[in-house]
Write a protein that holds these residues in place. Structure first.
Motif, mmCIF file in Angstrom:
data_model
loop_
_atom_site.group_PDB
_atom_site.id
_atom_site.type_symbol
_atom_site.label_atom_id
_atom_site.label_comp_id
_atom_site.label_asym_id
_atom_site.label_seq_id
_atom_site.Cartn_x
_atom_site.Cartn_y
_atom_site.Cartn_z
ATOM 1 N N PHE A 1 0.802 -1.284 -0.123
ATOM 2 C CA PHE A 1 0.000 -0.045 -0.059
ATOM 3 C C PHE A 1 1.055 1.218 -0.082
ATOM 4 C CE2 PHE A 1 -2.643 3.436 1.679
ATOM 5 C CZ PHE A 1 -3.691 3.325 1.117
ATOM 6 N N SER A 2 0.423 1.892 -0.722
ATOM 7 C CA SER A 2 1.150 3.430 -0.633
ATOM 8 C C SER A 2 0.218 4.885 -1.248
ATOM 9 C CB SER A 2 2.354 3.608 -1.661
ATOM 10 O OG SER A 2 3.184 4.586 -1.532
ATOM 11 N N THR A 3 0.830 5.937 -0.775
ATOM 12 C CA THR A 3 0.176 7.138 -1.194
ATOM 13 C C THR A 3 1.098 8.041 -1.981
ATOM 14 O OG1 THR A 3 -1.338 6.907 0.797
ATOM 15 C CG2 THR A 3 -1.189 9.051 -0.009
ATOM 16 N N SER A 4 0.856 8.670 -2.828
ATOM 17 C CA SER A 4 1.517 9.564 -3.474
ATOM 18 C C SER A 4 1.634 10.967 -2.758
ATOM 19 C CB SER A 4 1.131 9.937 -5.056
ATOM 20 O OG SER A 4 -0.203 10.655 -4.955
ATOM 21 N N ARG A 5 2.579 11.706 -3.063
ATOM 22 C CA ARG A 5 2.555 13.070 -2.796
ATOM 23 C C ARG A 5 1.558 13.945 -3.467
ATOM 24 N NH1 ARG A 5 8.208 12.465 -2.372
ATOM 25 N NH2 ARG A 5 8.549 14.158 -3.788
ATOM 26 N N GLN A 6 1.167 14.994 -2.885
ATOM 27 C CA GLN A 6 0.052 15.859 -3.806
ATOM 28 C C GLN A 6 0.349 16.025 -5.014
ATOM 29 O OE1 GLN A 6 -0.989 19.198 -1.432
ATOM 30 N NE2 GLN A 6 -3.000 19.391 -2.255
ATOM 31 N N HIS A 7 -0.560 15.912 -5.833
ATOM 32 C CA HIS A 7 -0.301 16.039 -7.394
ATOM 33 C C HIS A 7 0.938 15.265 -7.925
ATOM 34 C CE1 HIS A 7 -1.557 18.045 -10.936
ATOM 35 N NE2 HIS A 7 -0.186 18.425 -11.255
ATOM 36 N N GLU A 8 1.360 14.386 -7.484
ATOM 37 C CA GLU A 8 2.439 13.387 -7.950
ATOM 38 C C GLU A 8 2.020 11.980 -8.104
ATOM 39 O OE1 GLU A 8 5.359 14.631 -8.667
ATOM 40 O OE2 GLU A 8 5.405 16.589 -7.565
ATOM 41 N N GLU A 9 2.578 11.364 -8.681
ATOM 42 C CA GLU A 9 2.206 9.864 -9.394
ATOM 43 C C GLU A 9 3.011 8.987 -8.648
ATOM 44 O OE1 GLU A 9 1.947 8.124 -13.789
ATOM 45 O OE2 GLU A 9 3.840 8.738 -13.447
ATOM 46 N N LEU A 10 2.339 7.753 -8.385
ATOM 47 C CA LEU A 10 3.026 6.645 -8.047
ATOM 48 C C LEU A 10 2.658 5.465 -8.725
ATOM 49 C CD1 LEU A 10 1.330 4.195 -6.165
ATOM 50 C CD2 LEU A 10 1.022 5.828 -4.688
ATOM 51 N N TRP A 11 3.656 4.635 -9.226
ATOM 52 C CA TRP A 11 3.437 3.380 -10.144
ATOM 53 C C TRP A 11 4.547 2.592 -9.699
ATOM 54 C CZ3 TRP A 11 2.307 4.236 -16.201
ATOM 55 C CH2 TRP A 11 1.912 3.062 -16.413
ATOM 56 N N LEU A 12 4.148 1.649 -8.917
ATOM 57 C CA LEU A 12 5.075 0.460 -8.402
ATOM 58 C C LEU A 12 4.700 -0.560 -8.985
ATOM 59 C CD1 LEU A 12 5.059 1.704 -4.773
ATOM 60 C CD2 LEU A 12 6.535 2.211 -6.537
ATOM 61 N N ASP A 13 5.683 -1.522 -9.496
ATOM 62 C CA ASP A 13 5.610 -3.077 -9.948
ATOM 63 C C ASP A 13 6.108 -4.026 -8.815
ATOM 64 O OD1 ASP A 13 4.453 -1.921 -12.102
ATOM 65 O OD2 ASP A 13 6.612 -2.201 -13.483
ATOM 66 N N LEU A 14 5.349 -5.031 -8.678
ATOM 67 C CA LEU A 14 5.761 -6.260 -7.556
ATOM 68 C C LEU A 14 6.758 -7.091 -8.862
ATOM 69 C CD1 LEU A 14 5.767 -7.960 -5.129
ATOM 70 C CD2 LEU A 14 4.113 -9.291 -6.173
ATOM 71 N N ARG A 15 7.938 -7.424 -8.465
ATOM 72 C CA ARG A 15 8.628 -8.514 -9.251
ATOM 73 C C ARG A 15 8.953 -9.694 -8.306
ATOM 74 N NH1 ARG A 15 12.784 -3.920 -12.045
ATOM 75 N NH2 ARG A 15 10.880 -2.358 -12.937
ATOM 76 N N GLN A 16 8.796 -10.785 -8.929
ATOM 77 C CA GLN A 16 9.591 -11.955 -8.566
ATOM 78 C C GLN A 16 10.689 -11.979 -9.155
ATOM 79 O OE1 GLN A 16 6.688 -15.222 -8.389
ATOM 80 N NE2 GLN A 16 8.448 -16.379 -7.632
ATOM 81 N N ASN A 17 11.968 -12.237 -8.667
ATOM 82 C CA ASN A 17 13.024 -12.576 -9.230
ATOM 83 C C ASN A 17 13.344 -11.471 -10.487
ATOM 84 O OD1 ASN A 17 13.767 -14.718 -7.419
ATOM 85 N ND2 ASN A 17 12.761 -16.029 -8.628
ATOM 86 N N GLY A 18 12.940 -10.348 -10.401
ATOM 87 C CA GLY A 18 12.975 -9.433 -11.390
ATOM 88 C C GLY A 18 12.078 -9.373 -12.691
ATOM 89 N N ALA A 19 11.257 -10.404 -12.482
ATOM 90 C CA ALA A 19 9.995 -10.640 -13.415
ATOM 91 C C ALA A 19 8.601 -10.015 -12.983
ATOM 92 C CB ALA A 19 9.711 -12.116 -13.787
ATOM 93 N N TYR A 20 7.914 -9.107 -13.632
ATOM 94 C CA TYR A 20 6.842 -8.473 -13.556
ATOM 95 C C TYR A 20 5.770 -9.491 -12.929
ATOM 96 C CZ TYR A 20 2.416 -5.969 -14.112
ATOM 97 O OH TYR A 20 1.361 -5.231 -13.926
ATOM 98 N N VAL A 21 5.042 -8.920 -11.832
ATOM 99 C CA VAL A 21 3.722 -9.831 -11.452
ATOM 100 C C VAL A 21 2.552 -8.985 -11.508
ATOM 101 C CG1 VAL A 21 2.897 -11.106 -9.388
ATOM 102 C CG2 VAL A 21 5.355 -11.296 -9.954
ATOM 103 N N CYS A 22 2.681 -7.989 -10.845
ATOM 104 C CA CYS A 22 1.566 -6.906 -10.595
ATOM 105 C C CYS A 22 1.954 -5.441 -10.373
ATOM 106 C CB CYS A 22 0.243 -7.375 -9.814
ATOM 107 S SG CYS A 22 0.813 -7.500 -7.962
ATOM 108 N N SER A 23 1.040 -4.559 -10.469
ATOM 109 C CA SER A 23 1.124 -3.115 -10.224
ATOM 110 C C SER A 23 0.311 -2.458 -9.187
ATOM 111 C CB SER A 23 1.229 -2.341 -11.574
ATOM 112 O OG SER A 23 2.095 -2.684 -12.386
ATOM 113 N N ILE A 24 0.627 -1.403 -8.899
ATOM 114 C CA ILE A 24 -0.181 -0.294 -8.059
ATOM 115 C C ILE A 24 0.087 0.953 -8.634
ATOM 116 C CG2 ILE A 24 -0.537 -1.703 -5.877
ATOM 117 C CD1 ILE A 24 1.098 0.624 -4.751
ATOM 118 N N TYR A 25 -1.091 1.874 -8.991
ATOM 119 C CA TYR A 25 -0.923 3.245 -9.524
ATOM 120 C C TYR A 25 -1.790 4.070 -8.915
ATOM 121 C CZ TYR A 25 -1.090 6.839 -13.037
ATOM 122 O OH TYR A 25 -0.940 8.077 -13.540
ATOM 123 N N GLY A 26 -1.487 5.216 -8.817
ATOM 124 C CA GLY A 26 -2.261 6.218 -8.365
ATOM 125 C C GLY A 26 -1.931 7.806 -8.674
#
Length: 157
Positions: free
Chosen positions: A76-101
């Motif tokens: 879970f995460s919150t971005s700063r005001q009027h800023e973007e967050l886009w994080l990817d979960l990676r297992q051994n460097g391989a993409y699994v899923c994301s969160i975006y806000g």
């Protein structure tokens, strides 16, 4: 300390399933200040709330599985005001899923959960998406960036 409305519970199995060789593995960590996470780098956490098995490296932000089995992870995460967050979960460097806000003129929050099968030595971390810098909000009394995980069942069980 202000937190979002979240509640998560995971049963790690019967006490009878665990021995000194195969103990319970669970962790929860938080970040208590603003951070800019450059593309392809991990979110850094500052406080371990729980770390049974000493499997989360705070300085790298990476969890390393000590034994094979099924694991549940929460981010879970919150971005700063009027800023973007886009994080990817990676297992051994391989993409699994994301969160975006992102929202205009406000803070944006995002979270996700996943269950993965890991082998001993596999690693899992949250990275800022390629081509993007994530601007995460946090302070000593406003903890919004969290990373938690637990082994649900070991391959030995």
């Amino acid at each position: 300390m202000l937190k979002e409305n979240t509640f998560t519970g995971v049963e790690l199995g019967s006490q009878f399933l665990y021995s000194e060789e195969h103990g319970a593995i669970a962790f929860s960590a938080t970040s208590s200040h603003n951070q800019n996470v450059l593309e392809n780098t991990t979110v850094k956490y500052h406080t371990k709330l729980v770390d049974d098995g000493d499997s989360l490296n705070l300085s790298s932000g990476v969890f390393t599985a000590q034994s094979s089995g099924y694991y549940m992870f929460h981010l879970f995460s919150t971005s700063r005001q009027h800023e973007e967050l886009w994080l990817d979960l990676r297992q051994n460097g391989a993409y699994v899923c994301s969160i975006y806000g992102f929202t205009e003129f406000d803070w944006a929050s995002a979270g996700n959960s996943v269950i993965l099968h890991l082998s001993s030595g596999d690693n899992v971390g949250f990275y800022s998406r390629p081509g993007h810098e994530s601007h995460l909000f946090g302070s000593a009394d406003h903890v919004f960036t969290t990373f938690s995980g637990a082994q649900l069942v070991s391959d030995f069980d």
